[in-house]
Design a protein around this motif. Structure first.
Motif: not given
Length: 342
Positions: A120-123, A187-190
């Protein structure tokens, strides 16, 4: 056999004939390699080599930051399509995740068979507050935050958000007890996750195995004289928020006792309490002790290392234990305090 019976002759001359001889040699070598791989257990050998490499990385603590492509492909298969060797490959990779190692060997293999891969990507929101729990997660890489809003946006403005880091897990309580999520995870980052879905969890009777593990932890705490004053409900909470973890002989259980965020109970076996060096005659160390005494910061605590002699431990977070403990138990703990030589 006939294919390889004639030795390759040296090039008869230079120029066009030499080039043709080189082409024939390449074709012959290609055929040889194909024949070898088709008649041998080459794939099994490569899988064994790969599994051994993963195991070495896990044991040394140097596992790479990303999940290898081969393992991603395995985790994208349905559980029933995975071979035993593929399950072992996934198991060895998951062993690098600290929370995974706290499950029993039987449950670890069950998880390795059903876990699926998700990146998952950031955010991106992983789970949303108020939704029913359908999966739980192990974090292989990346960073996540826990928030009370629905979209997780507050995590990016909060100065000290609650973080979920590599090696941790989340979402299991809501899945097992069929509860709604009490928080949002974003997610805060990838981030790379290993996901266990509700259907696979119950189809493979993991709930039965978890219940067996819970009963073991509950019986263990119930038998302790230390918490004999606790009610059934309090001991149940202790069992619910603890994990049993096994360490082989010679493995480090706690590297530095001053950095412990957990209280450790010895379920089976024993540990050695080691002090790396003796600093009683070191002038620098004595000055350090004096600085601590003069600054009024309290007693300087010696750092100890716990090393397994084939031990099983049960961990409970200090913050959780502090919420449950009563005055009777605190007095018992004070009586159990040991003074180690400086």
């Amino acid at each position: 056999e006939m294919l390889f019976s004639s030795p390759v002759q040296a090039a008869p001359c230079r120029g066009k004939l030499g080039f043709k001889w080189a082409v024939r040699s390449v074709i012959l070598m290609t055929r040889f390699c194909r024949y070898f791989m088709s008649r041998s257990n080459y794939r099994q050998f490569m899988e064994f080599n790969f599994r051994e490499t993963i195991t070495n990385h896990v044991m040394s603590g140097t596992f790479q930051d990303r999940i290898p492509v081969l393992l991603v492909e395995i985790m994208r298969k349905c559980p029933e399509e995975r071979s035993e060797s593929e399950v072992l490959l996934v198991h060895n990779m998951l062993s690098s995740v600290s929370m995974f190692r706290r499950y029993s060997g039987t449950l670890q293999l069950l998880l390795a068979r059903v876990v699926r891969y998700q990146r998952l990507e950031r955010r991106r929101v992983v789970i949303k507050k108020g939704h029913w729990g359908h999966s739980f997660y192990f974090v292989f890489s990346g960073l996540l935050a826990v928030t009370k809003d629905n979209d997780g946006s507050s995590a990016f403005v909060d100065k000290e958000p609650i973080l979920i880091k590599k090696g941790m897990s989340f979402g299991d309580v809501a899945l097992i007890k069929t509860l709604r999520r009490n928080a949002t995870v974003v997610c805060m980052e990838e981030t790379e996750l290993m996901v266990v879905d509700k259907e696979d969890f119950f189809a493979n009777k993991m709930d039965v195995e978890l219940k067996r593990e819970f009963d073991y932890r509950f019986s263990f705490f119930r038998s302790l004289q230390l918490v004999s004053s606790w009610s059934y409900s309090l001991i149940e909470q202790m069992a619910d928020h603890s994990k049993a973890e096994q360490f082989r002989y010679g493995h480090v259980v706690v590297k530095d006792t001053n950095d412990m965020g957990n209280i450790i109970f010895i379920g089976k076996g024993q540990c050695d309490v080691l002090r790396v060096v003796d600093l009683t005659s070191c002038s620098t160390y004595q000055r350090l002790l004096k600085q601590y005494a003069d600054s009024g910061t309290g007693t300087y605590c010696r750092r100890f290392t716990l090393v397994s002699q084939s031990v099983e431990i049960l961990r409970v977070e200090k913050t959780r234990f502090d919420k449950l403990v009563d005055n009777t138990t605190m007095k018992k703990l004070e009586a159990l305090q040991k003074t180690y030589p400086r």
